[in-house]
Design an enzyme around this catalytic site. Structure first.
Site, PDB file in Angstrom:
ATOM      1  N   ARG A 107      56.101  38.920  33.266  1.00 12.29           N
ATOM      2  CA  ARG A 107      54.743  38.413  33.533  1.00 12.29           C
ATOM      3  C   ARG A 107      54.411  37.481  32.382  1.00 12.29           C
ATOM      4  NH1 ARG A 107      49.262  41.560  35.163  1.00 12.29           N
ATOM      5  NH2 ARG A 107      50.370  41.401  37.134  1.00 12.29           N
ATOM      6  N   HIS A 134      51.978  34.847  42.303  1.00 11.90           N
ATOM      7  CA  HIS A 134      52.108  36.304  42.122  1.00 11.90           C
ATOM      8  C   HIS A 134      52.816  36.881  43.358  1.00 11.90           C
ATOM      9  CE1 HIS A 134      51.549  40.201  40.578  1.00 11.90           C
ATOM     10  NE2 HIS A 134      50.250  40.375  40.724  1.00 11.90           N
ATOM     11  N   GLN A 137      52.801  40.775  44.477  1.00  7.09           N
ATOM     12  CA  GLN A 137      51.548  41.233  45.063  1.00  7.09           C
ATOM     13  C   GLN A 137      51.524  40.969  46.567  1.00  7.09           C
ATOM     14  OE1 GLN A 137      48.768  42.775  43.533  1.00  7.09           O
ATOM     15  NE2 GLN A 137      48.349  43.114  45.692  1.00  7.09           N
ATOM     16  N   ASP A 225      39.878  37.641  45.221  1.00  9.28           N
ATOM     17  CA  ASP A 225      40.417  38.006  43.904  1.00  9.28           C
ATOM     18  C   ASP A 225      39.332  37.675  42.881  1.00  9.28           C
ATOM     19  OD1 ASP A 225      42.091  38.680  41.783  1.00  9.28           O
ATOM     20  OD2 ASP A 225      43.389  36.918  41.967  1.00  9.28           O
ATOM     21  N   CYS A 266      43.858  42.197  45.245  1.00 15.00           N
ATOM     22  CA  CYS A 266      45.017  42.641  44.456  1.00 15.00           C
ATOM     23  C   CYS A 266      44.626  43.627  43.361  1.00 15.00           C
ATOM     24  CB  CYS A 266      45.734  41.431  43.876  1.00 15.00           C
ATOM     25  SG  CYS A 266      44.730  40.472  42.725  1.00 15.00           S
ATOM     26  N   ARG A 294      52.592  48.251  45.984  1.00  8.92           N
ATOM     27  CA  ARG A 294      53.304  47.496  44.938  1.00  8.92           C
ATOM     28  C   ARG A 294      54.590  48.239  44.592  1.00  8.92           C
ATOM     29  NH1 ARG A 294      50.547  44.068  41.601  1.00  8.92           N
ATOM     30  NH2 ARG A 294      52.655  43.566  40.899  1.00  8.92           N
TER      31      ARG A 294
HETATM   32  N1   CP Z   1      47.401  43.286  40.932  1.00  8.84           N
HETATM   33  C1   CP Z   1      48.008  43.310  39.743  1.00  8.84           C
HETATM   34  O1   CP Z   1      49.013  42.614  39.513  1.00  8.84           O
HETATM   35  O2   CP Z   1      47.458  44.155  38.832  1.00  8.84           O
HETATM   36  P1   CP Z   1      47.814  44.288  37.284  1.00  8.84           P
HETATM   37  O3   CP Z   1      47.330  43.026  36.614  1.00  8.84           O
HETATM   38  O4   CP Z   1      47.095  45.498  36.831  1.00  8.84           O
HETATM   39  O5   CP Z   1      49.302  44.407  37.136  1.00  8.84           O
HETATM   40  N1  NVA Z   2      44.327  36.106  39.586  1.00 12.12           N
HETATM   41  C1  NVA Z   2      44.437  37.250  38.716  1.00 12.12           C
HETATM   42  C2  NVA Z   2      45.381  38.253  39.303  1.00 12.12           C
HETATM   43  C3  NVA Z   2      45.530  39.509  38.508  1.00 12.12           C
HETATM   44  C4  NVA Z   2      46.509  40.467  39.118  1.00 12.12           C
HETATM   45  C5  NVA Z   2      44.897  36.815  37.352  1.00 12.12           C
HETATM   46  O1  NVA Z   2      45.818  35.996  37.257  1.00 12.12           O
HETATM   47  O2  NVA Z   2      44.317  37.269  36.365  1.00 12.12           O
END
Ligand code: CP
Ligand code: NVA
Length: 308
Positions: A107, A134, A137, A225, A266, A294
């Site tokens: 990530r 992502h 997700q 989101d 998400c 997930r």
């Molecule tokens: N939805 C998601 O990716 O959550 P986290 O940021 O907690 O991993």
């Molecule tokens: N759009 C959000 C998703 C988190 C899982 C972010 O990037 O922070």
């Protein structure tokens, strides 16, 4: 090498295979305690590096638990702990990690880090979120939709709010799995034109509709989101909130969708901002199934990556 970088980069039949395998693996675990291993142990003897340059609850825990259920071991690494945060190149890091581990999940912020990691690693690399996409997700979201309502092909999905990284992967999935997507949000926050073009080229209908109530008419699924993502500057918070407020998913908006429409997010959610608690905790919401899925979706992604 089966890298899992983005949904539009993976053949549709392969994606379908991953989703079906996730559903089968989930079914095989029904009634079993979370900590119990799977009957087959496809990752026995395998080591998985989980690298986080941004915070995470779901991605971190679901990957860790998923690897352990499949008999493998994990190593959690933060960007700042590693030399990666202190000037070592991504390419060198990728080559070194490949001598120790069998699979890398990362990530990160800029997607170039993910791309370079995959280019130089000798083991598969999984995208655990970048500023741009992502995909893990959305694999979980498709699994969740299909569990509740059957095939997503031909359905209408509406994204309300920021055309961000999660929305981008939903657009990729629309093209690859054959569902229509309407985006409703302020013009400044439209999804990337390149991704809209890709989905349209695949033959599905992608619409932009500024009026959220018109947008959700006939929707099978409404998704939103957070209004401020991890990569967005906090100084933009107030401006974003003002622009996005009309796109809040609340009972009035859900009432404009199909009577059996589902709601997804998400998570993490900011209740009473992009979504009300009434919707989050209401009958249309499947947000906690999404979170659970997930785990199952990513287990199938890891098996696909490793050819197991
Ligand atoms: N939805 C998601 O990716 O959550 P986290 O940021 O907690 O991993
Ligand atoms: N759009 C959000 C998703 C988190 C899982 C972010 O990037 O922070």
């Amino acid at each position: 090498m089966n890298h899992f970088l983005d949904i539009h980069k993976i053949d549709s039949a392969e994606l379908r295979g991953i989703i079906d395998s996730a559903a089968a693996m989930k079914a095989a675990r029904q009634g079993r305690a979370r900590g119990m291993p799977d009957d087959d142990q496809p990752l026995a003897g395998q080591m998985v590096a989980l690298i986080f340059e941004k915070p995470s609850t779901r991605t971190r825990v679901s990957f860790d638990v998923g690897v352990r259920q499949m008999g493998g071991q994990t190593m959690l690494l933060s960007g700042t702990d590693m030399q990666l945060g202190h000037g070592e190149t991504i390419a060198d890091t990728a080559r070194v990690l490949s001598r120790y581990v069998d699979l890398i999940m990362i990530r990160t912020f800029d997607e170039s880090v993910l791309i370079e990691m995959a280019e130089y690693a000798d083991v598969p690399v999984i995208n655990g979120l970048t500023d741009r996409t992502h995909p893990c997700q959305i694999m979980a979201d498709i699994l969740t939709y299909e569990e509740h309502r059957g095939p997503i092909k031909g359905r209408k999905v509406v994204w309300s709010g920021d055309g961000n990284n999660v929305c981008a992967s939903m657009l990729h999935a629309a093209g690859q799995l054959g569902f229509d997507l309407t985006f409703t949000g302020p013009a400044q926050l439209d999804p990337e034109a390149e991704f809209i073009g890709l989905a349209r080229k695949a033959g599905v209908t992608i619409q932009i509709e500024r009026d959220p109530h018109k947008a959700v008419a006939g929707a099978d699924l409404v998704v939103t989101d957070t209004w401020v993502s991890m990569h967005d500057s906090q100084s933009a918070k107030e401006r974003r909130h003002n622009m996005l407020r009309p796109y809040q998913v609340n009972d009035a908006l859900m009432a404009s969708a199909k009577p059996d429409a589902l709601f997804m997010h998400c998570l993490p959610a900011h209740r009473e901002e992009e979504v009300t608690s009434a919707v989050m905790d209401g009958p249309a919401s499947v947000v906690f199934d999404e979170a659970e899925n997930r785990l199952h979706a990513q287990k199938a992604v890891m098996r696909w990556c490793l050819g197991l």
